[in-house]
Design a protein around this motif. Sequence first.
Motif, mmCIF file in Angstrom:
data_model
loop_
_atom_site.group_PDB
_atom_site.id
_atom_site.type_symbol
_atom_site.label_atom_id
_atom_site.label_comp_id
_atom_site.label_asym_id
_atom_site.label_seq_id
_atom_site.Cartn_x
_atom_site.Cartn_y
_atom_site.Cartn_z
ATOM 1 N N GLU A 1 11.651 10.562 -33.013
ATOM 2 C CA GLU A 1 11.070 11.853 -32.620
ATOM 3 C C GLU A 1 11.117 12.734 -33.862
ATOM 4 O O GLU A 1 12.172 12.886 -34.484
ATOM 5 N N ARG A 2 9.959 13.274 -34.239
ATOM 6 C CA ARG A 2 9.860 14.088 -35.454
ATOM 7 C C ARG A 2 9.185 15.422 -35.123
ATOM 8 O O ARG A 2 8.298 15.503 -34.280
ATOM 9 N N GLU A 3 9.592 16.453 -35.885
ATOM 10 C CA GLU A 3 8.969 17.778 -35.753
ATOM 11 C C GLU A 3 8.369 18.135 -37.096
ATOM 12 O O GLU A 3 8.957 17.913 -38.144
ATOM 13 N N THR B 1 2.477 23.341 -35.274
ATOM 14 C CA THR B 1 3.796 22.724 -35.312
ATOM 15 C C THR B 1 3.964 21.913 -34.030
ATOM 16 O O THR B 1 3.794 22.454 -32.932
ATOM 17 N N LEU C 1 6.015 18.427 -31.893
ATOM 18 C CA LEU C 1 7.112 17.491 -31.725
ATOM 19 C C LEU C 1 6.447 16.191 -31.278
ATOM 20 O O LEU C 1 5.790 16.161 -30.242
ATOM 21 N N SER D 1 6.753 11.868 -30.744
ATOM 22 C CA SER D 1 7.638 10.710 -30.635
ATOM 23 C C SER D 1 6.777 9.458 -30.535
ATOM 24 O O SER D 1 5.645 9.494 -30.040
ATOM 25 N N VAL E 1 5.101 22.899 -30.425
ATOM 26 C CA VAL E 1 6.352 23.638 -30.462
ATOM 27 C C VAL E 1 6.057 25.116 -30.603
ATOM 28 O O VAL E 1 6.627 25.946 -29.924
#
Length: 176
Positions: A101-103, A148, A150, A152, A175
């Motif tokens: 999971e990356r933001e 922006t 989030l 996964s 986000v």
Amino acid sequence: MKGDAVKVVDTKGEWTSIEAPTNAYGFVAAHLFAHKEAMPVTAPPTQPPVAAVVENPATIAAAPTEAPTNSTTTAPVVTPAIPTPLPAPVVEEPPAPRIVEREGIVGNTVSIQAPSHFQLESLDNGNVIDYLYSSSTNLDLKRWKGKTILVSGEEELDERWPNTPVITIQKIQIVK
């Protein structure tokens, strides 16, 4: 045939010469015989030949030649060696998928050779974190550009881009 008795004439290196039919000679790989103690020579040279057992007849080579001459010494009695079983082949299983999971911020890729037209950029310094990929035709990443998110999904490396992984998107959400 396997298990038949043969007369051992001579052993040289890795090969054992055996008595073969008239006008022929035969050799057997020496590792197919397990040597036993030699019997003492007490009989006259007219004694019957010493017997050995052939483990694998496929390793016997025969070709025409003169018949071998009788020897005054008795060759050792040998029995077949027990073959060592081969180890089972090792089967490599593929590694388990790496779900991450990356933001970050969605941006366009600079290179037309990149594995995707979109990349995920770091919130801190703007460096590329991952390339974004989706096999779904319902997900249009153009609408996420500059936002922006989030994200996964399964992260893996593309051979052409070993320093930047590719995320196959499973879930994406805004986000900010």
